[in-house]
Design a protein around this motif. Structure first.
Motif, PDB file in Angstrom:
ATOM      1  N   LYS A  26      57.124  30.729  57.877  1.00  0.00           N
ATOM      2  CA  LYS A  26      57.957  29.529  57.856  1.00  0.00           C
ATOM      3  C   LYS A  26      59.272  29.760  57.120  1.00  0.00           C
ATOM      4  O   LYS A  26      60.323  29.279  57.543  1.00  0.00           O
ATOM      5  N   THR A  27      59.207  30.496  55.994  1.00  0.00           N
ATOM      6  CA  THR A  27      60.418  30.727  55.200  1.00  0.00           C
ATOM      7  C   THR A  27      61.463  31.490  56.004  1.00  0.00           C
ATOM      8  O   THR A  27      62.648  31.106  56.047  1.00  0.00           O
ATOM      9  N   LEU A  28      61.058  32.592  56.628  1.00  0.00           N
ATOM     10  CA  LEU A  28      61.993  33.388  57.424  1.00  0.00           C
ATOM     11  C   LEU A  28      62.529  32.581  58.594  1.00  0.00           C
ATOM     12  O   LEU A  28      63.711  32.665  58.939  1.00  0.00           O
ATOM     13  N   THR A  29      61.648  31.795  59.229  1.00  0.00           N
ATOM     14  CA  THR A  29      62.088  30.954  60.352  1.00  0.00           C
ATOM     15  C   THR A  29      63.152  29.967  59.900  1.00  0.00           C
ATOM     16  O   THR A  29      64.162  29.761  60.591  1.00  0.00           O
ATOM     17  N   ALA A  30      62.936  29.360  58.742  1.00  0.00           N
ATOM     18  CA  ALA A  30      63.904  28.397  58.220  1.00  0.00           C
ATOM     19  C   ALA A  30      65.246  29.061  57.947  1.00  0.00           C
ATOM     20  O   ALA A  30      66.307  28.482  58.231  1.00  0.00           O
ATOM     21  N   MET A  31      65.238  30.272  57.416  1.00  0.00           N
ATOM     22  CA  MET A  31      66.491  30.962  57.130  1.00  0.00           C
ATOM     23  C   MET A  31      67.216  31.362  58.421  1.00  0.00           C
ATOM     24  O   MET A  31      68.445  31.311  58.482  1.00  0.00           O
ATOM     25  N   VAL A  32      66.464  31.756  59.434  1.00  0.00           N
ATOM     26  CA  VAL A  32      67.098  32.034  60.732  1.00  0.00           C
ATOM     27  C   VAL A  32      67.712  30.751  61.284  1.00  0.00           C
ATOM     28  O   VAL A  32      68.836  30.758  61.811  1.00  0.00           O
ATOM     29  N   GLY A  33      66.992  29.640  61.140  1.00  0.00           N
ATOM     30  CA  GLY A  33      67.539  28.352  61.584  1.00  0.00           C
ATOM     31  C   GLY A  33      68.805  27.984  60.844  1.00  0.00           C
ATOM     32  O   GLY A  33      69.783  27.508  61.447  1.00  0.00           O
ATOM     33  N   ALA A  34      68.826  28.196  59.527  1.00  0.00           N
ATOM     34  CA  ALA A  34      70.028  27.910  58.734  1.00  0.00           C
ATOM     35  C   ALA A  34      71.189  28.789  59.187  1.00  0.00           C
ATOM     36  O   ALA A  34      72.348  28.343  59.235  1.00  0.00           O
ATOM     37  N   HIS A  35      70.885  30.028  59.540  1.00  0.00           N
ATOM     38  CA  HIS A  35      71.922  30.951  60.022  1.00  0.00           C
ATOM     39  C   HIS A  35      72.518  30.443  61.331  1.00  0.00           C
ATOM     40  O   HIS A  35      73.749  30.463  61.525  1.00  0.00           O
ATOM     41  N   GLU A  36      71.651  29.972  62.241  1.00  0.00           N
ATOM     42  CA  GLU A  36      72.138  29.457  63.524  1.00  0.00           C
ATOM     43  C   GLU A  36      72.982  28.200  63.319  1.00  0.00           C
ATOM     44  O   GLU A  36      74.013  28.019  63.977  1.00  0.00           O
ATOM     45  N   LEU A  37      72.549  27.322  62.403  1.00  0.00           N
ATOM     46  CA  LEU A  37      73.321  26.116  62.114  1.00  0.00           C
ATOM     47  C   LEU A  37      74.670  26.479  61.507  1.00  0.00           C
ATOM     48  O   LEU A  37      75.703  25.896  61.867  1.00  0.00           O
ATOM     49  N   HIS A  38      74.683  27.444  60.592  1.00  0.00           N
ATOM     50  CA  HIS A  38      75.928  27.890  59.965  1.00  0.00           C
ATOM     51  C   HIS A  38      76.912  28.426  61.003  1.00  0.00           C
ATOM     52  O   HIS A  38      78.122  28.158  60.928  1.00  0.00           O
TER      53      HIS A  38
END
Length: 672
Positions: free
Chosen positions: A259-271
């Motif tokens: 979940k943590t890595l997925t969330a960071m990938v999601g934050a990267h896409e949003l950024h």
């Protein structure tokens, strides 16, 4: 950390120092007073030269006399510095003497400290009558505290110091001429220190504009992270689902699925889509906050850990600096990690509200935020919201679940244990061990059940009654602390090869500390190396990190724990678990298996083993008649047993958990 240093001290410790330098590539770090002899200062300057040039200059075929040996010691000092084997920092105090005498020694995760009156001088080590005390982190709790305090002070000074004591690298000390010749018959005066201090900080008393720390940031996904294909392709699917939900929603992903890595990938896409971005990550426990900071660092970011800030003023200062960096385009993204308690505080929300631009909230174990503190004061300033939980639905709390979903959005992606096992989680074998309540324990259960029945109207009225909740807790404690469980655990451990036992976890109840104490006593009796990990240990991030490191390296055979390991803590080495206490909360069932089933190639982990000690009424297995109270006990335990058994690797084997489930179901039918 020593008040005074003399190169003659190197001659005193030469044999041990030579052995250390030959057997290790580690360096020695020294923080010393600025008062050094002219000869030592000259040797320190030479240390700025290359090691090769120093070696060439020190070769001499003549037989050395006493004076030559002294010069040789100075050349050795210069060579050690040039090689990077001896690192020097000079400590300056505003108007006082830098005068500690502390020696710190590391061996793996352990720490020893010598502290007392001896300086790092020939006289201090060889002639004077001095006193030194030895503290060892592994020897006692007091020793651990002393070592950690001294280590923290050293690292603080090595990092630059504080308002009363600063430390400088040697080149700057030479450049600013901050070194002074020290003679034993001339103690440094306060005037000396004030002069040096103001030379080192010439603008100390002048008004300065706020400084903005420039921290280059490149938010990038680690090359090793494969989230679009293979066993972890579900992570990319989860990010796509969150994007499709307009960057609001909950990822319902089992523990261990990333979940943590997925969330960071999601934050990267949003950024990438919105540009400049403030990200706030919230987690329920300090140990998770530190774990998040480690994960975030792998993405090229430097998170601001609010739990490490000194009070509200410290948090405000960090947020103000982040705001300036964002507003001045110094950094494209700032990420702050906080506890749930800090997130809901009006002070923190007010400070975050002063930052302009897009904001993202990532909530780890977001089901915890369905409680009153969050739903009564939700941080509405976040444009984008991402909740993470293996079980976002709050059992027996429809209102809290509804408000949680209203804030984050409903689950937009699901990835359960049944999908993860065999892909990103290891299979597991499940063994059920029945233990019976003693007559007195069963009688206590009945009495508590009668009291609960008399207050059943409160349940129907959905009243949150502390008295009734306490009755439920006490009744559950009867099952979780059944006396027979300790004897059963003792026998199960005797069936193991204790010399080879490793990576084992024992869960005790959090409703009575006596059970954990009894478990620890059994392990002590069997000479097993273990450490408990409870809320007391995890409140100290450095202590819990040391405990986990020793367990992960195999130096500790067993961890004993309560519920603290249920949420988020990543210990993939765990191969075997004994569950003495388990609640009726489904979330815990999912979390515990996810904790145990994480893959670990480093130890060759192929599967996990779960031993579940299940409490039953007296006479159940023997087929005796059961009243309604006894049936309630069986039904409450049967639901969990089936949930664990249905996904187990050995479920259908002869004597496996499916047979145990059928035995209980037959017992219930027979009782009717």
């Amino acid at each position: 950390m020593v008040g005074f240093f003399s190169s003659h001290a190197l001659a005193e410790i030469a044999p041990g120092l030579a052995s250390f330098l030959r057997q290790s590539q580690q360096s020695l770090r020294l923080i010393v007073s600025p008062f050094l002899t002219e000869e030592d200062q000259a040797a320190l300057r030479e240390g700025q030269l290359t090691a090769a040039s120093l070696a060439k200059r020190s070769l001499d075929s003549s037989i050395p006399d006493a004076n030559a040996l002294a010069h040789h010691t100075l050349k050795c000092l210069a060579w050690l510095i040039a090689e990077g084997r001896l690192e020097f920092k000079i400590a300056l105090m505003r108007d006082a003497l830098f005068h500690p005498k502390v020696w710190l020694f590391h061996a793996d995760s352990e720490l020893a400290a010598l502290h007392g009156s001896a300086n790092l001088t020939a006289a201090g080590l060889g002639r004077n009558r001095e006193q030194l005390s030895l503290s060892r982190s592994w020897h006692s709790h007091e020793g651990q505290l002393v070592c950690q305090r001294l280590q923290d002070e050293f690292e603080m000074l090595w990092g630059g110091g504080d308002d009363t004591c600063i430390t400088l690298d040697l080149p700057r000390a030479f450049r600013d001429r901050l070194l002074r010749d020290y003679r034993t018959d001339s103690m440094p005066s306060e005037a000396d220190f004030r002069t040096l201090w103001h030379q080192a900080i010439p603008n100390l008393n002048t008004a300065e504009s706020p400084k903005v720390t420039v921290r280059p940031v490149e938010f990038k996904i680690p090359k090793w992270l494969e989230y679009r294909a293979g066993d972890y392709a579900h992570q990319g699917d989860a990010v796509d689902a969150w994007r499709a939900s307009e960057w609001r929603g909950i990822l319902e992903m089992c523990t261990g699925s990333g979940k943590t890595l997925t969330a960071m990938v999601g934050a990267h896409e949003l950024h990438r889509q919105v540009g400049s971005l403030l990200v706030v990550v919230t987690a329920p426990y300090n140990v998770l906050i530190h774990q998040w900071c480690d994960e975030i660092a792998q993405f090229g970011l430097r998170p601001i850990n609010m739990s490490s800030c000194p009070g509200s003023k410290g948090r405000g200062k960090e947020i103000a600096q982040a705001r300036r960096r964002l507003s001045m385009n110094i950094t494209p993204l700032e990420i702050v990690v906080v506890s749930n308690d800090t997130l809901v505080s009006s002070e923190f929300q007010s400070q975050i509200g002063t930052i302009d631009g897009p904001k993202l909230l990532i909530a780890d174990e977001c089901h915890n935020l369905g409680s009153a503190g969050f739903v009564e004061s939700p941080p509405e300033m976040f444009d984008y919201r991402l909740g993470l939980s293996a079980t976002p639905v709050r059992q027996h709390d429809d209102e809290g679940t509804g408000k949680l979903f209203a804030y984050f959005g409903k689950p937009c992606f699901e990835f359960g244990l049944d999908q993860a096992i065999g892909r990103c989680l290891t299979p597991y074998d499940y063994f059920v061990h029945f233990v019976s309540l003693e007559a007195g324990e069963m009688e206590e259960w009945r009495e508590l059940s009668e009291q609960i029945a008399r207050h059943s109207w409160r349940i129907e009225a959905r009243a949150n009654d502390d008295y009734l909740n306490n009755l439920f807790l006490r009744r559950r404690r009867v099952l979780e602390t059944a006396n027979a469980k300790i004897g059963s655990l003792d026998q199960l451990l005797d069936n193991e090869d204790l010399n080879r036992l490793q990576y084992t976890l024992i869960y005790a109840t959090d409703k009575d500390p006596n059970q954990l104490n009894r478990v620890n006593a059994i392990l002590t009796q069997k000479n097993l190396s273990f450490h408990q990990l409870t809320a007391s240990e995890t409140s100290d991030s450095k202590l819990s990190a040391r405990v986990l490191e020793r367990f992960q390296s195999g130096k500790l055979q067993v961890l004993t724990a309560k519920r603290v390991l249920d949420e988020g803590v990543n210990v993939p080495q765990i191969e075997r678990a004994y569950i003495l206490a388990s609640t009726t909360v489904r979330r815990q069932w999912v979390q515990r298996r996810g904790r145990l089933l994480r893959m670990c190639k480093e130890i060759g982990k192929t599967h996990a083993i779960i031993h579940d000690l299940v409490t039953l009424p007296p006479g159940t297995i023997e087929g005796e008649h059961m009243d309604e109270d006894a049936k309630k006990i069986i039904r409450s335990e049967l639901e969990r047993i089936w949930e664990f058994a249905r996904l187990s690797r050995n479920g259908a084997r002869t004597g496996g958990p499916f047979e145990q489930v059928e035995r209980l179901r037959t017992a219930l039918l027979g009782a009717n």
